[in-house]
Design an enzyme around this catalytic site. Structure first.
Site, PDB file in Angstrom:
ATOM      1  N   ARG A 257      75.698  80.430  -8.658  1.00 13.00           N
ATOM      2  CA  ARG A 257      75.088  80.647  -7.346  1.00 13.00           C
ATOM      3  C   ARG A 257      76.114  81.035  -6.285  1.00 13.00           C
ATOM      4  O   ARG A 257      75.773  81.344  -5.160  1.00 13.00           O
ATOM      5  CB  ARG A 257      74.347  79.375  -6.900  1.00 13.00           C
ATOM      6  CG  ARG A 257      73.246  78.997  -7.883  1.00 13.00           C
ATOM      7  CD  ARG A 257      72.035  78.436  -7.203  1.00 13.00           C
ATOM      8  NE  ARG A 257      72.313  77.277  -6.368  1.00 13.00           N
ATOM      9  CZ  ARG A 257      71.364  76.570  -5.778  1.00 13.00           C
ATOM     10  NH1 ARG A 257      70.101  76.918  -5.929  1.00 13.00           N
ATOM     11  NH2 ARG A 257      71.661  75.542  -5.043  1.00 13.00           N
TER      12      ARG A 257
ATOM     13  N   ARG B 240      80.365  84.888  -4.676  1.00 12.08           N
ATOM     14  CA  ARG B 240      81.157  85.489  -3.594  1.00 12.08           C
ATOM     15  C   ARG B 240      82.443  84.677  -3.370  1.00 12.08           C
ATOM     16  O   ARG B 240      82.449  83.462  -3.478  1.00 12.08           O
ATOM     17  CB  ARG B 240      80.338  85.535  -2.305  1.00 12.08           C
ATOM     18  CG  ARG B 240      80.045  84.168  -1.732  1.00 12.08           C
ATOM     19  CD  ARG B 240      79.265  84.274  -0.424  1.00 12.08           C
ATOM     20  NE  ARG B 240      79.041  82.948   0.138  1.00 12.08           N
ATOM     21  CZ  ARG B 240      78.120  82.107  -0.301  1.00 12.08           C
ATOM     22  NH1 ARG B 240      77.338  82.441  -1.307  1.00 12.08           N
ATOM     23  NH2 ARG B 240      77.969  80.920   0.258  1.00 12.08           N
TER      24      ARG B 240
ATOM     25  N   CYS C 245      86.087  53.189  25.948  1.00 10.27           N
ATOM     26  CA  CYS C 245      86.139  52.953  24.496  1.00 10.27           C
ATOM     27  C   CYS C 245      86.333  51.465  24.214  1.00 10.27           C
ATOM     28  O   CYS C 245      87.279  50.858  24.719  1.00 10.27           O
ATOM     29  CB  CYS C 245      87.292  53.753  23.888  1.00 10.27           C
ATOM     30  SG  CYS C 245      87.668  53.297  22.187  1.00 10.27           S
TER      31      CYS C 245
ATOM     32  N   CYS D 256      89.940  50.750  22.458  1.00  5.33           N
ATOM     33  CA  CYS D 256      91.226  50.986  23.116  1.00  5.33           C
ATOM     34  C   CYS D 256      91.833  49.653  23.592  1.00  5.33           C
ATOM     35  O   CYS D 256      91.107  48.713  23.904  1.00  5.33           O
ATOM     36  CB  CYS D 256      91.040  51.933  24.311  1.00  5.33           C
ATOM     37  SG  CYS D 256      91.124  53.684  23.873  1.00  5.33           S
TER      38      CYS D 256
ATOM     39  N   HIS E  96      93.870  56.633  21.410  1.00  5.73           N
ATOM     40  CA  HIS E  96      92.468  56.998  21.220  1.00  5.73           C
ATOM     41  C   HIS E  96      92.309  58.364  20.558  1.00  5.73           C
ATOM     42  O   HIS E  96      91.319  58.633  19.869  1.00  5.73           O
ATOM     43  CB  HIS E  96      91.758  57.001  22.582  1.00  5.73           C
ATOM     44  CG  HIS E  96      90.289  57.268  22.509  1.00  5.73           C
ATOM     45  ND1 HIS E  96      89.372  56.285  22.195  1.00  5.73           N
ATOM     46  CD2 HIS E  96      89.576  58.414  22.689  1.00  5.73           C
ATOM     47  CE1 HIS E  96      88.157  56.822  22.193  1.00  5.73           C
ATOM     48  NE2 HIS E  96      88.253  58.112  22.486  1.00  5.73           N
TER      49      HIS E  96
ATOM     50  N   ASN F 134      84.965  55.552   8.003  1.00  2.00           N
ATOM     51  CA  ASN F 134      83.859  56.459   8.187  1.00  2.00           C
ATOM     52  C   ASN F 134      84.224  57.325   9.379  1.00  2.00           C
ATOM     53  O   ASN F 134      84.332  56.811  10.485  1.00  2.00           O
ATOM     54  CB  ASN F 134      82.607  55.630   8.494  1.00  2.00           C
ATOM     55  CG  ASN F 134      81.358  56.318   8.046  1.00  2.00           C
ATOM     56  OD1 ASN F 134      81.411  57.205   7.196  1.00  2.00           O
ATOM     57  ND2 ASN F 134      80.244  55.928   8.596  1.00  2.00           N
TER      58      ASN F 134
ATOM     59  N   GLY G 141      77.972  59.763  11.238  1.00  2.35           N
ATOM     60  CA  GLY G 141      77.327  58.689  11.980  1.00  2.35           C
ATOM     61  C   GLY G 141      78.312  57.734  12.632  1.00  2.35           C
ATOM     62  O   GLY G 141      77.957  56.630  13.024  1.00  2.35           O
ATOM     63  N   CYS G 142      79.587  58.157  12.711  1.00  2.30           N
ATOM     64  CA  CYS G 142      80.576  57.303  13.350  1.00  2.30           C
ATOM     65  C   CYS G 142      80.546  57.567  14.852  1.00  2.30           C
ATOM     66  O   CYS G 142      80.793  58.675  15.305  1.00  2.30           O
ATOM     67  CB  CYS G 142      81.966  57.571  12.789  1.00  2.30           C
ATOM     68  SG  CYS G 142      83.215  56.542  13.561  1.00  2.30           S
ATOM     69  N   SER G 143      80.244  56.529  15.607  1.00  2.00           N
ATOM     70  CA  SER G 143      79.961  56.719  17.029  1.00  2.00           C
ATOM     71  C   SER G 143      81.218  56.741  17.889  1.00  2.00           C
ATOM     72  O   SER G 143      81.170  57.162  19.036  1.00  2.00           O
ATOM     73  CB  SER G 143      79.028  55.608  17.511  1.00  2.00           C
ATOM     74  OG  SER G 143      79.557  54.350  17.124  1.00  2.00           O
TER      75      SER G 143
ATOM     76  N   HIS H 106      87.811  56.827  18.255  1.00  2.00           N
ATOM     77  CA  HIS H 106      89.072  56.080  18.172  1.00  2.00           C
ATOM     78  C   HIS H 106      89.387  55.826  16.688  1.00  2.00           C
ATOM     79  O   HIS H 106      88.510  55.417  15.932  1.00  2.00           O
ATOM     80  CB  HIS H 106      88.924  54.739  18.911  1.00  2.00           C
ATOM     81  CG  HIS H 106      90.231  54.056  19.162  1.00  2.00           C
ATOM     82  ND1 HIS H 106      90.786  53.940  20.413  1.00  2.00           N
ATOM     83  CD2 HIS H 106      91.114  53.492  18.299  1.00  2.00           C
ATOM     84  CE1 HIS H 106      91.951  53.309  20.320  1.00  2.00           C
ATOM     85  NE2 HIS H 106      92.167  53.034  19.039  1.00  2.00           N
TER      86      HIS H 106
ATOM     87  N   HIS I 144      89.814  54.313  13.462  1.00  2.00           N
ATOM     88  CA  HIS I 144      89.583  52.952  12.969  1.00  2.00           C
ATOM     89  C   HIS I 144      88.842  52.975  11.644  1.00  2.00           C
ATOM     90  O   HIS I 144      88.205  53.968  11.298  1.00  2.00           O
ATOM     91  CB  HIS I 144      88.780  52.140  13.992  1.00  2.00           C
ATOM     92  CG  HIS I 144      87.329  52.549  14.103  1.00  2.00           C
ATOM     93  ND1 HIS I 144      86.930  53.716  14.712  1.00  2.00           N
ATOM     94  CD2 HIS I 144      86.199  51.957  13.661  1.00  2.00           C
ATOM     95  CE1 HIS I 144      85.605  53.811  14.653  1.00  2.00           C
ATOM     96  NE2 HIS I 144      85.142  52.761  14.013  1.00  2.00           N
TER      97      HIS I 144
ATOM     98  N   GLN J 293      86.999  50.059   8.507  1.00  2.00           N
ATOM     99  CA  GLN J 293      86.305  48.781   8.391  1.00  2.00           C
ATOM    100  C   GLN J 293      86.657  48.104   7.080  1.00  2.00           C
ATOM    101  O   GLN J 293      87.083  48.752   6.125  1.00  2.00           O
ATOM    102  CB  GLN J 293      84.791  48.996   8.450  1.00  2.00           C
ATOM    103  CG  GLN J 293      84.340  49.685   9.727  1.00  2.00           C
ATOM    104  CD  GLN J 293      82.821  49.706   9.829  1.00  2.00           C
ATOM    105  OE1 GLN J 293      82.167  48.677   9.709  1.00  2.00           O
ATOM    106  NE2 GLN J 293      82.271  50.879  10.040  1.00  2.00           N
TER     107      GLN J 293
ATOM    108  N   HIS K  35      88.780  51.515  -4.020  1.00  2.00           N
ATOM    109  CA  HIS K  35      88.172  50.608  -4.981  1.00  2.00           C
ATOM    110  C   HIS K  35      89.281  49.772  -5.593  1.00  2.00           C
ATOM    111  O   HIS K  35      90.280  50.309  -6.073  1.00  2.00           O
ATOM    112  CB  HIS K  35      87.389  51.386  -6.054  1.00  2.00           C
ATOM    113  CG  HIS K  35      86.028  51.801  -5.585  1.00  2.00           C
ATOM    114  ND1 HIS K  35      85.382  52.921  -6.033  1.00  2.00           N
ATOM    115  CD2 HIS K  35      85.195  51.218  -4.670  1.00  2.00           C
ATOM    116  CE1 HIS K  35      84.202  53.007  -5.420  1.00  2.00           C
ATOM    117  NE2 HIS K  35      84.073  52.002  -4.590  1.00  2.00           N
TER     118      HIS K  35
ATOM    119  N   LYS L 257      76.718  69.790   3.497  1.00  2.00           N
ATOM    120  CA  LYS L 257      75.871  69.663   2.314  1.00  2.00           C
ATOM    121  C   LYS L 257      74.818  68.589   2.564  1.00  2.00           C
ATOM    122  O   LYS L 257      75.119  67.546   3.138  1.00  2.00           O
ATOM    123  CB  LYS L 257      76.731  69.239   1.119  1.00  2.00           C
ATOM    124  CG  LYS L 257      75.925  68.941  -0.136  1.00  2.00           C
ATOM    125  CD  LYS L 257      76.822  68.449  -1.251  1.00  2.00           C
ATOM    126  CE  LYS L 257      76.020  68.044  -2.474  1.00  2.00           C
ATOM    127  NZ  LYS L 257      75.309  69.165  -3.094  1.00  2.00           N
TER     128      LYS L 257
ATOM    129  N   TYR M 175      65.957  67.806  -5.149  1.00  2.00           N
ATOM    130  CA  TYR M 175      66.280  67.465  -6.526  1.00  2.00           C
ATOM    131  C   TYR M 175      67.302  66.333  -6.572  1.00  2.00           C
ATOM    132  O   TYR M 175      67.266  65.462  -7.441  1.00  2.00           O
ATOM    133  CB  TYR M 175      66.837  68.714  -7.230  1.00  2.00           C
ATOM    134  CG  TYR M 175      67.043  68.514  -8.717  1.00  2.00           C
ATOM    135  CD1 TYR M 175      65.973  68.584  -9.603  1.00  2.00           C
ATOM    136  CD2 TYR M 175      68.322  68.242  -9.230  1.00  2.00           C
ATOM    137  CE1 TYR M 175      66.157  68.385 -10.960  1.00  2.00           C
ATOM    138  CE2 TYR M 175      68.515  68.049 -10.588  1.00  2.00           C
ATOM    139  CZ  TYR M 175      67.432  68.123 -11.453  1.00  2.00           C
ATOM    140  OH  TYR M 175      67.613  67.923 -12.790  1.00  2.00           O
TER     141      TYR M 175
END
Ligand SMILES: [Zn+2]
Ligand SMILES: [Zn+2]
Length: 347
Positions: free
Chosen positions: A28, A31, A52, A55, A115, A155, A161-163, A166, A168, A170, A283, A313, A318
């Site tokens: 697919r 190119r 923030c 900070c 920051h 993340n 979805g990282c708001s 700064h 960091h 987790q 891991h 993506k 599927y």
């Protein structure tokens, strides 16, 4: 008669860590890559943002104030998904309805007081401080008899979805083994029983010999696009020495980890000349006191971008109902990541 060819025929590839398959459809994307760059407006680089909550010196939820930290800074997440005081319960099971109490800790690790930085824009000594912090946190959480596993991750980017931009990450610590670790543990244990080595030790040997999917390397770590990659530019970071967790890395290996994290994130940023979003995480062996000689420390980078700084993506259709699918191959992705300059495009 045509012969089967991994570069042009649809096929599926097996992930020996999770024992799941990915569908690859290289026909697919005939190119060649055009090197598509967009001018994504970069946030004005402010080294300190008064609004923030990460900070130094700023107030967080509930009025707690961050110290004027100068290196890394760690605290319990103010909106934690896991709480240490959760009451224990027997398995609550009524036929098909099964639940179990889950206690744990959620920590936040600020990588830098600045920051505006990202791992790609930090120096190796600065990243070494982050590695030290991860090791210290892993060891402290592992010494808690209730904690069975420690998940260290970052993340990064609004697309993930990282708001807060700064820098960091987790750390979530559980009383149980989460799904992904449980899958890998079974694969690692079976492999060691059959071959006497770690699955990733043998896989790394194979990749170093083939040289098809390597992206970057130093004396102690190798970054590659795994044969079974699902995300377009997914990579696997493997320690050359089969250690089971970050706490077993020696001083030199910890420096090498800082170095390869910088190399990896610079290459990602350079690919589409943007601050590259991703989820990455390590891991490591479970923390119930076992040796887990079969386990081999590694990190996964799962970036969502597909063709440019804005085209991502989607895992839909599927992929939600059947199995993940990709178009261009892992070998092509590795080639692109190898071909970008090793120096950050903003330098
Ligand atoms: Zn900040
Ligand atoms: Zn893994």
């Amino acid at each position: 008669m045509n012969t089967f060819d991994l570069t042009s025929n649809p096929h599926r590839r097996f992930n020996p860590l999770t024992r799941e398959w990915v569908l690859v459809s290289p026909h697919r994307t005939q190119r060649p890559w055009q090197g598509q760059f967009e001018s994504v407006p970069l946030e004005a680089p402010v080294t300190y943002d008064p609004s923030c909550y990460l900070c130094p010196g700023n107030a967080r939820a509930g009025g707690v104030r961050n110290p004027a930290y100068t290196g890394t800074f760690v605290f319990d997440n103010d909106f934690a998904a896991l709480e240490p005081g959760t009451p224990a319960s027997e398995m609550q099971q009524t036929g098909l309805l099964i639940a179990h109490s889950e206690a744990g800790r959620c920590r936040v690790v600020c990588f830098s007081p600045r920051h505006d930085l990202t791992m790609a824009r930090m120096s190796v000594p600065e990243l070494r401080l982050v590695v030290n912090t991860w090791v210290r946190e892993f060891s402290a959480l592992a010494s808690d008899p209730r904690i069975q596993s420690v998940q260290i991750f970052e993340n990064r980017g609004a697309m993930m979805g990282c708001s807060n931009s700064h820098p960091h990450g987790q750390i979530w610590a559980n009383e149980m083994r989460p799904n992904e670790l449980a899958k890998e543990l079974r694969a690692f244990a079976d492999y060691r029983q059959m071959h006497g080595t770690t699955l990733l030790h043998d896989y790394l040997e194979l990749e170093l010999k083939k040289q098809e999917r390597l992206v970057a390397a130093n004396d102690h770590f190798v970054l590659l696009v795994p044969f079974w990659a699902v995300w377009p530019f997914e990579t696997l970071l493997v320690s050359r020495r089969p250690v089971s967790a970050l706490d077993e890395l020696n001083d030199e290996e910890r420096n090498a980890l800082a170095d390869i994290l910088r190399q990896a994130t610079i290459r990602y940023d350079n690919l589409f000349r943007t601050s590259f979003p991703y989820t990455m995480g390590f891991h490591q062996r479970p923390t119930d006191g076992g040796d887990y000689l079969e386990f081999h420390l590694h990190a996964h980078f799962y970036p969502p971008l597909l063709r440019s700084a804005t085209i991502k993506k989607f895992m839909v259709g599927y992929e939600m109902l059947a199995m993940p699918q990709r178009d261009f191959t892992a070998e092509t992705a590795a080639q692109w990541l190898r071909d970008v300059p090793g120096q950050h495009y903003l330098d």
